[in-house]
Every structure is written in C-alpha cells, then in structure tokens.
Write an enzyme that holds these catalytic residues in place. Structure first.
Site, PDB file in Angstrom:
ATOM      1  N   THR A  18      -8.108 -12.468   1.953  1.00 52.76           N
ATOM      2  CA  THR A  18      -7.716 -12.178   0.575  1.00 52.76           C
ATOM      3  C   THR A  18      -6.633 -11.110   0.526  1.00 52.76           C
ATOM      4  OG1 THR A  18      -9.903 -12.843  -0.194  1.00 52.76           O
ATOM      5  CG2 THR A  18      -8.569 -11.547  -1.718  1.00 52.76           C
ATOM      6  N   LYS A  39      -8.685 -19.876  -5.299  1.00 52.45           N
ATOM      7  CA  LYS A  39      -9.783 -19.918  -4.327  1.00 52.45           C
ATOM      8  C   LYS A  39     -10.774 -20.919  -4.905  1.00 52.45           C
ATOM      9  CE  LYS A  39     -12.453 -17.593  -1.022  1.00 52.45           C
ATOM     10  NZ  LYS A  39     -12.446 -16.454  -0.136  1.00 52.45           N
ATOM     11  N   SER A  43     -18.204 -18.149  -2.442  1.00 51.11           N
ATOM     12  CA  SER A  43     -19.615 -17.754  -2.490  1.00 51.11           C
ATOM     13  C   SER A  43     -19.693 -16.235  -2.591  1.00 51.11           C
ATOM     14  CB  SER A  43     -20.369 -18.274  -1.266  1.00 51.11           C
ATOM     15  OG  SER A  43     -19.789 -17.786  -0.086  1.00 51.11           O
ATOM     16  N   ASP A  52     -12.761 -12.811  -5.231  1.00 54.17           N
ATOM     17  CA  ASP A  52     -11.508 -13.117  -4.535  1.00 54.17           C
ATOM     18  C   ASP A  52     -10.576 -13.903  -5.442  1.00 54.17           C
ATOM     19  OD1 ASP A  52     -12.561 -11.849  -2.339  1.00 54.17           O
ATOM     20  OD2 ASP A  52     -12.867 -13.678  -1.167  1.00 54.17           O
ATOM     21  N   GLU A 110      -6.534 -20.179  -0.982  1.00 56.26           N
ATOM     22  CA  GLU A 110      -7.295 -19.495   0.063  1.00 56.26           C
ATOM     23  C   GLU A 110      -8.598 -20.251   0.285  1.00 56.26           C
ATOM     24  OE1 GLU A 110      -9.869 -15.492   0.728  1.00 56.26           O
ATOM     25  OE2 GLU A 110      -8.012 -15.240  -0.407  1.00 56.26           O
ATOM     26  N   GLY A 113     -13.120 -19.305   4.860  1.00 56.74           N
ATOM     27  CA  GLY A 113     -13.401 -19.341   6.296  1.00 56.74           C
ATOM     28  C   GLY A 113     -12.310 -20.025   7.085  1.00 56.74           C
TER      29      GLY A 113
END
Length: 147
Positions: A18, A39, A43, A52, A110, A113
């Site tokens: 981020t 995004k 989670s 984020d 984004e 992971g």
C-alpha cells in the site's frame, strides 16, 4: 477507451504494497490527470483507521466508490470469504476494474498478497493479473540478503 492499468502485488503482510501503491499514485498524478487506486479485495476491514482502499483513494486524483470484496476478519481473503459464506469471483473483479478504467487515465489495482496467493479454491491473484492484462509491479521472497 479504457485507461492504462497497473497491478501491484507482493508476498507477505506488511511488506509495503500500500505504501508503494500510494507513492506510485502520487507520482503518476504528475503524468496522468485522472489516476484511480483500487483494492477490490480487502480483509481486516473495520479494525479502525483507514482501510487500504481508502488510503489508495486519498492518494489518487480520480475518486471512485469502494466496490469489491470487504471482509472484517484479518485473514487471507480466501479464508475470510469462506468464513463469510462468499466466493471471490474473477468476473466481479473484472467488472469493477473495467468500470473504473472507463473514466480514469490510469488505474492502479492493489492485489491482496503475492501472485500465487489464493482467492478461492480455483482462483489465484495471478489469474486476476493475467485476466486484466495489466502492467505489473511486484515483489516476492524474503527481505533478507542472500548468503
């Protein structure tokens, strides 16, 4: 015509995806007038502070409604989705991104992971990146130095 698309991915929680995305968005605002940050899967939402997605939107010059998958539990998205009775679907992600790209000169997405992080039993981040056919910024591996 849809604007350019950039995908950011990286293995590990807290490695700075981020932060890098925010910096890229701010820098790209100098070249593109309408820069959006997304995004679509997140989670750990609701634990207080900015998400984020909100941070990306703050760094962007083209602001969009936060759409996508939002999970309260700070778990891997595939586990958070399973726990909430949802399935993360590629078509839904594509629809969100394409909708934003129509109005933006550049859209940064984004991912949650690394490229091989699971989003469902049959979907990985790499599948999303491949489907979107985007330019890519990524990192994998440890932060340590090789011996």
């Amino acid at each position: 015509m849809a604007g350019r698309l950039l995908v950011v991915s990286g293995t590990g929680t807290g490695i700075g995806k981020t932060h890098v995305s925010e910096a890229l968005l701010r820098a790209l605002r100098k070249t593109f007038s309408r820069v959006a940050g997304l995004k679509p899967i997140e989670s750990g939402v609701g634990a207080g502070g900015l998400t984020d997605a909100q941070r990306l939107d703050d760094a962007a010059s083209f602001h969009v409604k936060h759409l996508g998958y939002r999970f309260a539990e700070p778990l891997s998205p595939h586990l958070a989705a399973r726990q909430s009775g949802q399935t993360i679907e590629l078509g839904a992600i594509r629809s969100i991104v394409e909708g934003v790209r129509e109005g933006a000169d550049l859209t940064l997405v984004e991912l949650p992971g690394g490229l091989f992080s699971p989003l469902s039993q049959s979907l990985l981040n790499v599948d999303v990146a491949r489907d979107l056919d985007a330019d890519f910024v990524g990192r994998s591996g440890s932060l340590g130095r090789a011996p």
